[in-house]
Design an enzyme around this catalytic site. Structure first.
Site, PDB file in Angstrom:
ATOM      1  N   ASP A 318       0.825  -1.204   0.000  1.00  0.00           N
ATOM      2  CA  ASP A 318       0.000   0.000   0.000  1.00  0.00           C
ATOM      3  C   ASP A 318       0.862   1.258   0.000  1.00  0.00           C
ATOM      4  OD1 ASP A 318      -2.650   1.367   0.455  1.00  0.00           O
ATOM      5  OD2 ASP A 318      -1.624   1.994   2.289  1.00  0.00           O
ATOM      6  N   GLU A 371       1.108  -0.418  -5.151  1.00  0.00           N
ATOM      7  CA  GLU A 371       0.184   0.681  -5.389  1.00  0.00           C
ATOM      8  C   GLU A 371       1.039   1.947  -5.461  1.00  0.00           C
ATOM      9  OE1 GLU A 371      -3.378   3.368  -3.553  1.00  0.00           O
ATOM     10  OE2 GLU A 371      -1.812   2.497  -2.325  1.00  0.00           O
TER      11      GLU A 371
END
Length: 640
Positions: A318, A371
């Site tokens: 993330d 990401e």
């Protein structure tokens, strides 16, 4: 309770060396709490890194959380680790570490950073838990995983939040357990032809509203849905049904709740002391100090732990952009340049390279996904070429441009044609995943169907076209739950998806379309074999902006497997629209997003056959004359 012992430890000289060097990849074997038997004595060994503490003791159910009864002793090897063995202690009790800070004035209770299980929030204590001995049934999957996860295979990901996918109870107030969710999810994903599931973070976290992105327990599946063994069963059940499991993992920042990692031994141990480096202004969280060896060992070991102990198949890292840039979400004067005067976080870059090299080395066939929302170069290229060595990067540019385009009324799309075509320019610079994730259906952004323009019929037609265009575009696929049946409302982590919408034929039509697209993506080599290689794509025509139309080929090794894709995103019917084709012959329509079975209103029957004509078009000697329904995507294939 017997007195604590200090003569029992799993540490060896190699452990000490690797931990201090920052290259230990299995610290969960030597830190945390471990059930052991030594010299006929059973008990629990505790070890925690707190180099600046003046004292550390274990407090828990077994000593009424009384400090000083079971004091730990600092190792003499310079690791800063405190350890001790409590005899006659077994599995189940809760505990924390009572720590006196470096200056002797502060005393506080902390979780075990390497704890395997925690109390169910809002309670916060760590629980003694043996996680060995689960009887796995996924040997066949693990053996062939490297084939399933290869770049030339279909990877189609269903992103979900475990607590709100489906719920139980009379009012739907209870989330499913790990095992309950696995059984229902496996059946659903098989039916829908998905290859993988990605679950939002299950690493233990205190605040439900963070969705798991504010972590306390980097080595523990959240107890909200069951025990560690039940999470193992979750993965096992999905593997036995042919579904890969990817988990979200958050090494970019951590929660500042007092019982967690923040100021762990009275100092900024896991984070930077200077808030210009150690505090995230956008999320109100702490940022790891990637330059500290022991912190890198902690994080790499956490990732390794999920692969080794829980058999997961991939990690989606993330907020990578926030790690790569020192000035991320900061204004002038709020950040400290690197030693060369730049804004790149050199320590974070080195950590990400170490992370990927380490987990690939020990885990065959896994997926590492970033990401990453900027143009940082070579995110998915090998370290030896200067890259970060992720297997895939989320294509956030594709997502933003595509949604901007599809939100537009078709009459205006001709002026924004570049938003439809720009991603094709750079689509092979990285190994991409095309994400329509949870981030696009929260915080007043509206659901996917709600973003679409027009009346209800047009909204559904646009959404069907969006999903078909996504399937045809090079790159692996990811769709967040609820999108597959056109849920009207934004995602709400506190309630179940609106499954009742499937009683409506329009919503069932979208669900059936996604199921069929997934099958085509899986079964048609042209749609997946060269997702990451330029030879898998060829333009027919990208320039007809006035018609809101693009056409291209997705290619495989056999030209008879190639697919012709026509995306007609205007709201008008076009008769006898001529498309150039590479070879003469018969072409069969194998997919039409406006088919009546999907809720379409201008059907071009599937299996319709169109004969090419020797009429030049788009620089080719032969062409097809097509009838193009409004707001539709067609896939055509040469007939044998």
């Amino acid at each position: 309770m017997n007195r604590i012992r200090y003569d029992i430890s799993p540490w060896g000289e190699t452990d000490t060396y690797l931990f201090k060097e920052g290259t230990h990849t299995h610290i969960y074997e030597i830190l945390g709490s471990h059930l052991m038997e030594r010299d006929g004595v059973r008990g629990v060994y505790f070890a925690v890194w707190a180099p600046h503490a003046q004292s550390v003791s274990v407090v828990g159910d077994f000593n009424a959380y009384t400090p000083g009864i079971h004091p730990l002793k600092m190792r003499i090897d310079g690791t800063g680790v405190w350890e001790g063995f409590i005899p006659d202690l077994g599995e189940g009790p809760t505990y924390k570490y009572h720590i006196t800070g470096f200056d002797g004035t502060g005393a506080f209770e902390k979780i075990d950073p390497v704890g395997f299980h925690f109390e169910t929030p809002p309670k916060t204590a760590t629980r003694i838990r043996n996680i060995d001995g689960y009887d796995w049934g996924d040997a066949e999957w693990m053996e062939r995983r490297h084939e399933v996860n290869a770049h030339d295979r279909p990877i189609n990901v269903y992103e979900m939040h475990l607590g709100s996918w489906r719920r139980k109870g009379e009012a739907g107030e209870e989330p499913l357990s790990y095992v309950e969710a696995a059984r229902e999810l496996a059946d659903y994903l098989v039916e829908m032809n998905y290859t993988h599931v990605e679950i939002m973070p299950v690493t233990e976290y205190p605040f439900e509203g963070s969705w798991g992105y504010q972590v306390t327990g980097y080595f523990a599946p959240t107890s909200r849905y069951g025990t560690p063994q039940e999470f193992m069963a979750f993965v096992d059940i999905l593997h036995q049904n042919g579904i890969g499991v990817i988990v979200d993992w958050v090494p970019s920042h951590f929660v500042t709740d007092g019982h967690g990692l923040i100021k762990f031994d009275g100092t900024a141990l896991y984070e930077h002391e200077d808030p210009r480096q150690g505090f995230h202004p956008e999320w109100g969280s702490a940022i790891f100090n990637y330059g500290r060896n022991e912190v890198r060992a902690f994080l790499v070991s956490s990732a390794m732990f999920w692969f080794q102990k829980y058999h997961i198949d991939g990690i989606r890292v993330d907020a990578v952009a926030s790690m790569l840039y020192l000035d991320y979400a900061r204004k002038e004067g709020e950040w400290i340049p690197n030693k060369f005067g730049g804004n790149e976080n050199l320590d974070a870059i080195a950590f990400l390279r170490q992370l990927n090299e380490s987990v690939y080395r020990e885990n065959k066939g896994i997926l590492m996904m970033a990401e990453e929302s900027t143009a940082f170069p070579m995110v998915s290229r090998p370290v030896y070429l200067g890259g970060l060595e992720f297997g895939y990067k989320w294509n956030m540019g594709w997502m933003h441009d595509t949604l901007k385009y599809f939100k537009l009324d078709p009459i205006h799309r001709q002026h924004h044609h570049h938003q439809l075509t720009f991603s094709f320019i750079y689509m092979y610079q990285e190994n991409y995943i095309l994400p329509l994730s949870h981030d696009e259906v929260v915080h007043m952004k509206g659901s996917l169907i709600e973003k679409m323009p027009g009346d209800e019929e047009q909204k559904f037609a646009n959404l069907r076209s969006l999903f078909a265009y996504m399937t045809a575009h090079p790159g692996k696929k990811l769709l967040f739950m609820g999108g597959e049946f056109a849920q009207w409302s934004e995602w709400n982590y506190q309630k179940s998806l609106d499954w009742h919408l499937l009683e409506n034929p329009k919503h069932r039509g979208v669900r059936d379309l996604v199921r069929d697209l997934n099958a085509l993506y899986r079964d048609e080599p042209a749609l997946h074999r060269y997702d990451c290689e330029a030879k898998g794509f060829e333009w027919i025509d990208e320039l007809d902006y006035q018609s809101n139309l693009i056409s291209f080929l997705r290619k495989s090794d056999d030209r008879k497997e190639d697919l012709l894709v026509v995306c007609h995103l205007a709201d008008t019917l076009r008769e006898n629209y001529r498309i150039g084709v590479p070879f003469p012959g018969s072409y069969r329509v194998i997919f039409n997003s406006q088919a009546s079975r999907y809720g379409g209103w201008d059907d071009l029957p599937t299996d319709s056959v169109i004969e090419s004509e020797e009429i030049p078009q788009h620089g080719r000697e032969h062409s097809l004359a097509l009838r193009l329904p409004p707001l539709c995507v067609l896939f055509l294939k040469q007939k044998d």
